[in-house]
Write a protein that holds these residues in place. Sequence first.
Motif, short mmCIF file in Angstrom:
data_model
loop_
_atom_site.label_atom_id
_atom_site.label_comp_id
_atom_site.label_asym_id
_atom_site.label_seq_id
_atom_site.Cartn_x
_atom_site.Cartn_y
_atom_site.Cartn_z
N CYS A 7 11.61 27.88 45.70
CA CYS A 7 10.95 26.59 45.77
C CYS A 7 9.45 26.82 45.93
CB CYS A 7 11.51 25.74 46.90
SG CYS A 7 11.91 26.63 48.39
N CYS A 13 15.56 20.74 45.18
CA CYS A 13 15.51 21.97 45.98
C CYS A 13 15.47 21.67 47.46
CB CYS A 13 14.30 22.80 45.58
SG CYS A 13 14.74 24.53 45.44
N LEU A 43 18.25 23.41 52.07
CA LEU A 43 17.48 23.62 53.30
C LEU A 43 18.15 23.01 54.53
CD1 LEU A 43 13.84 22.84 52.09
CD2 LEU A 43 14.71 25.07 52.79
N ASP A 60 19.14 21.89 42.66
CA ASP A 60 19.29 22.65 43.90
C ASP A 60 19.52 24.12 43.57
OD1 ASP A 60 19.37 22.96 46.64
OD2 ASP A 60 21.26 21.88 46.92
N CYS A 90 14.58 28.69 50.30
CA CYS A 90 15.63 28.02 49.51
C CYS A 90 16.75 28.92 48.98
CB CYS A 90 15.02 27.23 48.34
SG CYS A 90 13.88 25.95 48.85
#
Length: 271
Positions: free
Chosen positions: A36, A153, A157, A182, A203
């Motif tokens: 990311c 993205c 997390l 993602d 990420c």
Amino acid sequence: MSDEHIKETVREKYGQAALQVMEGGRGRCGGETSPCGCDPISGNLYGTAETAGLPEGAVLASLGCGNPTALAELHSGEVVLDLGSGGGIDVLLSAKRVGPTGKAYGLDMTDEMLALARENQRKAGATNVEFLKGEIESIPLADASVDVIISNCLINLSADKGRVLSEAFRVLKPGGRLAVSDVVVRGEVPAEVRRSMELWVGCVAGALEEKEYRELLGKAGFADIDVEPTRIYEFEDARAVLTGAGLDTEVLAREVGGRIMGAFVRARKPA
Ligand SMILES: C[S@@+](CC[C@H](N)C(=O)[O-])C[C@H]1O[C@@H](n2cnc3c(N)ncnc32)[C@H](O)[C@@H]1O
């Protein structure tokens, strides 16, 4: 790594990334080469025609791993919610697509990112946009109030992905769509990668395994689930991603190369 520790570290790192952009730089989150926020891994996600009308701060702050607005079907008049909206690039692009009769919400927990996003909204002159402060594990919107949820993205997390997907399901209208980019993994990822906070913020460490992603979406109530790879990180990319985490990059990159991917995840709330 407790859930609270993860959240606080993520907030701190993305706050710093927003400040870098406000000072005229490019946003960075995890290591120099995390998925990311860095070239070549998250470079070239948006066409020049798409970004041409956007404030520079929104483009420089782009920390995504895909381009959900290009892949999601968005129609005039719809309500869109971007989870973890960062500097607001996908919110501003969605706002154009849904037009003046629609609305694009961005949700983020980091004050500096919200300040940057609101500044970008002001520069873009977007009136059908609202940035909300909050956490994706507890979305500050009413039940059944959103047509489409996008995200770039971000779900990787979260320390509580089941909760995020249940919340997404709750706020979607019946028939509403989830369309998110993602990082997703296929198969096992070595424990030392999973344990690295640097790689979580970048990420990778928190990325769901594809089957588990599908299961969590199903448990939340979603139907028509699809996980489509948009970019597979082979050895060279994997090595770049792992660099800076203080691990044995060469060995681990051989193990995880080809198993980490940027993916477009789609699902629908039954009508
Ligand atoms: C990888 S960046 C992506 C930003 C944006 N989607 C993009 O493509 O540029 C993740 C963003 O999500 C926010 N974030 C991370 N965890 C969050 C959470 N649990 N709740 C709300 N926002 C979160 C961070 O503050 C950051 O702005």
